[in-house]
Structures are given as C-alpha cells and as structure tokens.
Motif scaffolding. Sequence first.
Motif, PDB file in Angstrom:
ATOM      1  N   GLY A  25       0.830  -1.223  -0.025  1.00 33.45           N
ATOM      2  CA  GLY A  25       0.174  -0.036  -0.174  1.00 33.45           C
ATOM      3  C   GLY A  25       0.843   1.241   0.139  1.00 33.45           C
ATOM      4  O   GLY A  25       0.752   2.348  -0.621  1.00 33.45           O
ATOM      5  N   LEU A  26       2.021   1.196   0.701  1.00 33.18           N
ATOM      6  CA  LEU A  26       2.693   2.441   0.688  1.00 33.18           C
ATOM      7  C   LEU A  26       3.541   2.557  -0.603  1.00 33.18           C
ATOM      8  O   LEU A  26       3.524   3.896  -1.072  1.00 33.18           O
ATOM      9  CB  LEU A  26       4.001   2.285   1.727  1.00 33.18           C
ATOM     10  CG  LEU A  26       3.379   2.490   3.188  1.00 33.18           C
ATOM     11  CD1 LEU A  26       4.383   1.836   4.339  1.00 33.18           C
ATOM     12  CD2 LEU A  26       2.904   3.842   3.627  1.00 33.18           C
ATOM     13  N   ASP A  30       2.411   1.542  -3.564  1.00 33.27           N
ATOM     14  CA  ASP A  30       1.053   2.268  -4.456  1.00 33.27           C
ATOM     15  C   ASP A  30       1.011   3.835  -4.120  1.00 33.27           C
ATOM     16  O   ASP A  30       0.774   4.431  -4.956  1.00 33.27           O
ATOM     17  CB  ASP A  30      -0.267   1.508  -4.247  1.00 33.27           C
ATOM     18  CG  ASP A  30       0.132   0.020  -4.678  1.00 33.27           C
ATOM     19  OD1 ASP A  30       0.682  -0.373  -5.645  1.00 33.27           O
ATOM     20  OD2 ASP A  30      -0.730  -0.749  -4.399  1.00 33.27           O
ATOM     21  N   GLY A  31       1.153   4.139  -3.035  1.00 31.57           N
ATOM     22  CA  GLY A  31       0.803   5.487  -2.343  1.00 31.57           C
ATOM     23  C   GLY A  31       1.902   6.213  -3.047  1.00 31.57           C
ATOM     24  O   GLY A  31       1.530   7.312  -3.441  1.00 31.57           O
ATOM     25  N   ALA A  78       4.001   8.484  -0.020  1.00 32.33           N
ATOM     26  CA  ALA A  78       3.552   7.301   0.363  1.00 32.33           C
ATOM     27  C   ALA A  78       2.565   7.235   1.663  1.00 32.33           C
ATOM     28  O   ALA A  78       1.583   6.830   1.445  1.00 32.33           O
ATOM     29  CB  ALA A  78       4.842   6.325   0.603  1.00 32.33           C
ATOM     30  N   GLU A  95      -0.905   9.278   0.602  1.00 34.40           N
ATOM     31  CA  GLU A  95      -1.761   8.539  -0.302  1.00 34.40           C
ATOM     32  C   GLU A  95      -2.273   7.228   0.203  1.00 34.40           C
ATOM     33  O   GLU A  95      -3.404   7.080   0.001  1.00 34.40           O
ATOM     34  CB  GLU A  95      -1.044   8.601  -1.699  1.00 34.40           C
ATOM     35  CG  GLU A  95      -0.655   9.634  -2.475  1.00 34.40           C
ATOM     36  CD  GLU A  95      -1.811  10.294  -2.666  1.00 34.40           C
ATOM     37  OE1 GLU A  95      -2.944   9.991  -3.006  1.00 34.40           O
ATOM     38  OE2 GLU A  95      -1.641  11.809  -2.869  1.00 34.40           O
ATOM     39  N   TYR A  96      -1.285   6.678   0.957  1.00 34.52           N
ATOM     40  CA  TYR A  96      -1.858   5.183   1.570  1.00 34.52           C
ATOM     41  C   TYR A  96      -2.934   5.726   2.594  1.00 34.52           C
ATOM     42  O   TYR A  96      -4.013   4.897   2.658  1.00 34.52           O
ATOM     43  CB  TYR A  96      -0.681   4.606   2.236  1.00 34.52           C
ATOM     44  CG  TYR A  96      -1.191   3.362   3.186  1.00 34.52           C
ATOM     45  CD1 TYR A  96      -1.736   2.127   2.409  1.00 34.52           C
ATOM     46  CD2 TYR A  96      -1.348   3.270   4.481  1.00 34.52           C
ATOM     47  CE1 TYR A  96      -2.356   1.073   2.855  1.00 34.52           C
ATOM     48  CE2 TYR A  96      -1.807   2.357   4.802  1.00 34.52           C
ATOM     49  CZ  TYR A  96      -2.155   1.258   4.238  1.00 34.52           C
ATOM     50  OH  TYR A  96      -2.861   0.191   4.995  1.00 34.52           O
ATOM     51  N   ASP A 137      -6.543   4.282   2.965  1.00 29.98           N
ATOM     52  CA  ASP A 137      -6.808   2.859   3.969  1.00 29.98           C
ATOM     53  C   ASP A 137      -6.680   3.194   5.374  1.00 29.98           C
ATOM     54  O   ASP A 137      -6.560   2.233   5.901  1.00 29.98           O
ATOM     55  CB  ASP A 137      -5.760   1.894   3.437  1.00 29.98           C
ATOM     56  CG  ASP A 137      -6.409   1.210   2.030  1.00 29.98           C
ATOM     57  OD1 ASP A 137      -7.429   1.255   1.855  1.00 29.98           O
ATOM     58  OD2 ASP A 137      -5.227   0.784   1.312  1.00 29.98           O
ATOM     59  N   HIS A 142      -6.927   0.261   8.089  1.00 26.81           N
ATOM     60  CA  HIS A 142      -5.798  -0.334   8.478  1.00 26.81           C
ATOM     61  C   HIS A 142      -5.646  -0.264   9.835  1.00 26.81           C
ATOM     62  O   HIS A 142      -5.268  -1.548  10.440  1.00 26.81           O
ATOM     63  CB  HIS A 142      -4.569   0.413   7.779  1.00 26.81           C
ATOM     64  CG  HIS A 142      -3.387  -0.079   8.282  1.00 26.81           C
ATOM     65  ND1 HIS A 142      -2.701  -1.032   7.888  1.00 26.81           N
ATOM     66  CD2 HIS A 142      -2.505   0.668   8.882  1.00 26.81           C
ATOM     67  CE1 HIS A 142      -1.561  -1.313   8.386  1.00 26.81           C
ATOM     68  NE2 HIS A 142      -1.187  -0.092   9.154  1.00 26.81           N
TER      69      HIS A 142
END
Lengths: 407, 407
Positions: free
Chosen positions: A45-46, A48-49, A277, A280-281, A285, A289
């Motif tokens: 996720g990080l 992707d962010g 990161a 955006e993450y 989420d 999370h």
Amino acid sequence: MPSPKFSYDGLFSSRSQEVPARKVVHPKYDFVVAYPDPETVPLDGLVDGLKEGLERDGKDLAYYPHPLGLPELRELVTSKLERDRGFKVTPEQVVITSGSSEANWLVIQALTNPGDTVITEEFVYTGTLGQLRRAGANVVGTPVDDEGIVPEPLEDLIKLLIKQNKRPKYLYTIPEFQNPTGTTLPRQRREKILEIAHRHKMPILEDDCYVDLRLEGKTQPAFRSLDDSGIVNYVASFSKILAPGLRHGYFTVPDEVQRRALSFRAGGGPSQFTSYAVVEYLKRDMYDHISDINGVQRHKRDAMLGALGERFGGMGAKWSHPQGGLYVWLEMPKNYDMTALQPICFEAGVGYAAGANFAPNGNGDNFARLCYGHPSPEYNREGIALLADIIEKQMAKNKARVAPGAR
Amino acid sequence: MPSPKFSYDGLFSSRSQEVPARKVVHPKYDFVVAYPDPETVPLDGLVDGLKEGLERDGKDLAYYPHPLGLPELRELVTSKLERDRGFKVTPEQVVITSGSSEANWLVIQALTNPGDTVITEEFVYTGTLGQLRRAGANVVGTPVDDEGIVPEPLEDLIKLLIKQNKRPKYLYTIPEFQNPTGTTLPRQRREKILEIAHRHKMPILEDDCYVDLRLEGKTQPAFRSLDDSGIVNYVASFSKILAPGLRHGYFTVPDEVQRRALSFRAGGGPSQFTSYAVVEYLKRDMYDHISDINGVQRHKRDAMLGALGERFGGMGAKWSHPQGGLYVWLEMPKNYDMTALQPICFEAGVGYAAGANFAPNGNGDNFARLCYGHPSPEYNREGIALLADIIEKQMAKNKARVAPGAR
C-alpha cells in the motif's frame, strides 16, 4: 600525510554530551521496545501510494520541502484531528516532523531553560525523559494510579514546587495508553487538570501518539479537544499505525509556540518522498488499516495477559490491563529488583524495559514494561512463561545465597 | 470550553527565536535556490530501488532505524568516499542525516559555544551562516579570490583574532564549487590551509556537498583526503545528485566528535523507507546518473554564461566561470545595489539571491548568486536577458531621479 591524532580537548561545546555507542540486539522474546507488528506494515500500500504521489507531484522532490511539511499530509492531519479528536486547526497550524520524538523535542526546546522544572507522570517514556534532561529540565513525577494522573496530588505538587521557588514550566503527559503504564485518563480528570493548569498558568504538552491503538472501550477526548485557549500543545505520530522507520509524526500548537519551536528545526523536515507514500496510503486505507492492526494486537495483548495470569499471579505481582496502546506495566513485590534481573533475563532470551528507566523520582525498581505489540501471540505466551521461570529461579538462588548468613 | 487566549509571555526558552512565517513563491525565471533539474530526478529508479529494498528488508520498518542510519547505505558511502575521495572510513564512522544541513548542524552544535568565533569564506552559504548564528557564533569571513580561500590572509586573520582574544574555534568551508562563489580550491592551497589549521589547533568543517557536480576539469582532493589526523570533519549530501526532497546527506568525523554530535540528534534519523530507495538506486546507477545530470547541467551553465556574456559584459560586470556545482557568482560595479534591485527583479519574474545574504563581514551589496541548475537552458538565456533589461531600466530611472539635484 600521516599525522598524529588531532585532539579535541577543550573544543567541544558545553551543551554537548557523549552519546555512548549503542549496539542494538534483539532477544528472542522482545518485549523491550514499542515496535508495531512487522507483518502489518502495509508495504504494498505504501509503494502504491508513493507511485501515485510521485506521478502527480514527483518533480517537486527537486525543491526543498515546505518548512511545515507536505501540504496534502497536513490537510489529512487536520481532517483526522477533526474526525477523531473533535478539534479544528488549519494546515498551517500543523507541522510534520521526523516522528513524534522530533515534535516533542522542538516544543521542549521552545519552552525549556536549563534549570526549569517540568512535571510528568510518575513514570514517563524514557525518550521524552531523556529529551527533558538534555534540555536541562528538573523533571518531577506526579503520582499516578490505574487511571493515570490524580488531579489533587498534582495541584499539591505544583503548590509545593512554587513554594520551593521551582514553579513548574509545563506538564508533559501521555493521557491515552500512557507509556509505560498503559493507563487512559478519564475525561473528568482531564477537565480538572485543565482547570489546575489554567490556575497556575502551566501549559500542557499532550503526547497523543497511541490514540489510534484502542482495542476496547471508549476514546477519551484529548486535552486539546477540551480546551482551545492555546494552553495545550498537541503531538501525535504515524509511527504506531504505520511504522517507525517512516519517521513521520506531527504537532499542532499555538502559532507563537510554532514559530519558536521551528527555530530548533534542522534538516528541513522529514523526507517528502516518504510523505507521498504516507499521505496517499492513509487517504485510502487509514481506518481500515487501523482496524486491521488493532485486530491483530488484541490477540497479542490477550495472549500476554493470559500468560501473566497463569504465571505471575502466584508471585504476588500486579499488572495493568490496557485498553489499547502497546504496553503492560508489571508491578512485582518490593523485593523483586527488576533492574538487576534485566540483564539475566535478556541473556536467557527475554527482553523487557526495567521500570527504573521511566522513573524521574527514582522509584520503579520493582516494575517492568512489557511491550506485547511486536512478538506473535505465541511468543508472548512462551516469553512470559520463560520470564516467570527465570525470575523464579533467580529469586530462589538469591534466597539461597542470603540464607546462610540468616541476618 | 471556550477560554480566553492563553499567554506564553515569559514561558519561552531564552535560546528560542521567532521564525517568521515563510511563503515560498517561485518566479518564472528561478535563479534563487540550489535545486537540481526536476526532469533528472530518477523517480522510476527510486521506486524500483525501494521495492527491492522493501522486498528484502521491509519488515525492518517496524523497528526504529539504526541510530547512525541504514547500514547498507553507510557501506555505500564508505565505498563512494574511497573511490571518489580516496579516503577510508568504516560504516560505523558514517552517520546518515536529513540532508547535509542536519549534518552541519550536528557538528556545529558539538563544537560551538555562544560567543565562539568561527571562520568561513568571505561569502558563505546562508543556511550554514544561519546555523552558525543560531549557535551563537561570531562569524568572520576570510578573503577569497577566484580560487577560493587565500591561505596567507587566513593565517593573518587567525593571528589577529587570537590577539583580540577571539581565537577561532574552527573553519567552515566548501572547497569544491563553493556556495555562493562557485570556486574550487586548488590542492596546494588545501595543503597550506591544513598546515595553518594544525599550527593553530583549528579543526576544519569541510562541506563537500557539490563534489559530484563537476562539469569539466579535475576534482581536487578533499581536505579529508589529505589529512587523516581527525582535524577534518567531512559532510556531504545526496540532495544534489538525487533530490533535496529525499532529505539524505551524511557526515564522517572523528569518533569523539561523532559521539558529541549525536547528542544533538532528534527524530531518530532520516526515513528508512527513503533510505532503501536511495541505496538500491545508487548501488545500480550512481555513476551513470551523475554523468547524465552533469550532461544536462553543462548545457544550462553554458546557456547562462553565454547570456551573461552577451548582456552583462557591457555593464562592467564580472562573473565566475564555475567548473561545476550550481552557481554563477555575479559581481556588478560598486554602484549597483543588488539587494535593493532584488524585489524589483523578482516582481518582474526573475529571482536571484542578493550577495549581502552571504556576507558575514557585511560586504556583498553589488553581488548576486545565480543558480543555473533548475531552469532549462532556454529559461537561463531568457531570464538573464530579462534581468539585464530590468537592471538597465532601473539604473536609468535611479540616475534620472538623482540627476536634477546634480550634487
């Protein structure tokens, strides 16, 4: 040009101290430090962010970061504070920092002259205790019980200090899942403490870095949520819900305090690359999370509490039952020296933090902080059982050694 | 609980200063600050590097970073220093920092008491000048020419200062592509300055943050390469070859200085998440990338120098011809007040840094620093031409205004 060693005798600043070389060794059963679960760090996720952030604004990395931190991340913080803590600030009132430790350190430096007295809980996070001492503060602990700071003794202490010409400069507190005791301060006490603080013109430095880690029960309003006067300086962190290795925390304080605190900033703020990161993450989420990691941590806490019940009850020990956070605070009978036992247990594979490390007033030898958040539930069970074995064996040895003299 | 505003009167520490709110505005032709080319930030390479690092060691993010910084990155630094600067240190002698600014700030705090005298080049990077002043230093500039610090006047200055009971505590210098003058100090001068430093027991803080940006000519050995005695404290950065937004720099100093410098560290070091990206990317591509960015920067420098030749020669100006780095140092005739002209030019779309900002001794009003590294070659040409237009127009206006009185 091989030359004789140059000597720095007399050249160091008087404020500088020697930091001993530190070797970090992790015991098998690591209850020492407040690490989150390594399995819950959302690496994908990080990444992707990060990609998303870089795609939009990556070229901005060629600039020096905004002195307060990435604007998008400061906006996310204002929304989070409004939703979770019920108070409103603007993005300009938020400063992104290298973890909450930089945040605390900037505010501490803004408010502390060498010799100033600062009040903390009777047991206090060693990192902050160290910072307060580096700033030259005379740190005095105020009594705590199972619910944290007790208001009346706090006011008595303030009055006593004023009489002794040591008027306390401010109060540092972790009201939610205190480190190391794990207590949560009830709303009513917070309101009383705010009244006391106003009465004595004593600001509060509120460290709310564990607030997201609630496993059960109801979150209490922050000091900052209850008081908009500027007396409360608020610090929090992303280390506990994401990972300490990201070095991302933040603070929001009155504008005049912010301007002073920033005068101690060096290095231009945390990595903007990492900020992309993080923001955006979290935008996508954050609450899912948080709910996931708390699900994992609940098992870990329960495993540790279960093992303590099985093995430590018989020794006459007491321990906290934290509603969240990362710690169990273990109180052994007075004759158990957890400071002396610490290297023996460590050697045998179980690490804990001896209570004396957290005690500005010097008490704490029969206490230990046990972090349940990093090892697995199984390791929590096994490690606590092993800890009980070692302590029992060692106490028997000590007894045998003392017995012959029988004095 | 709406409460009246809490007052911090009398509560701030005496070391704290008010940092004014800073609004960062970028003019169309931005020659102000030392940004690298935004097109050369290797975003994809960094993301690939990050993924690789996370795949191997990502779970370590759940720990607090090593107090000296990511071990793999410190190893890469030792190899780079040996290859590029010809001196050997161990990874334990390297500290990763939040840009070179944190590195400088830690060493400055370790060595500076309020009132200490520190020598710098006659014109010195404003960031360091600000740090030295925050540490309470009395900053004295030593004369420079086209090749940087002139050794003899430096020794004369030291002797004078000693006579005045202001023995200089250390020398801060950027020997390679100095900021703001762009000069490179020849080896012979470095050797002489080292002799002078030893004679007066005066350590050197060497800021080598531009060394990788050589466009032509031969890199000179670092002070640190010429002297292994411990008198040289060495600082460098990844901001110039990658991006400032990553906040990654480093220093290597004698062990006793390191232990003192680390006592001023707050926030636990830079983001380990970012460190993974930096180390894995650089392991693969460092020298290719350096060669690429220098290819781009050469065009930019030449565009700016060309435009200066076309438009500023006639005004009686002189300017440096840097072999690398990021700056051209422009010297106008004495009657040109570049400090007063700065807001006018900025308003019209051309930003530069007025020379007075860099001058501890107070000279510098007829100087300007022009950074060629951030805008495109076209913008460098257009911007310099526009700058000439504005200055000529303004000087004519000033003349007209003065003329009537004719005194």
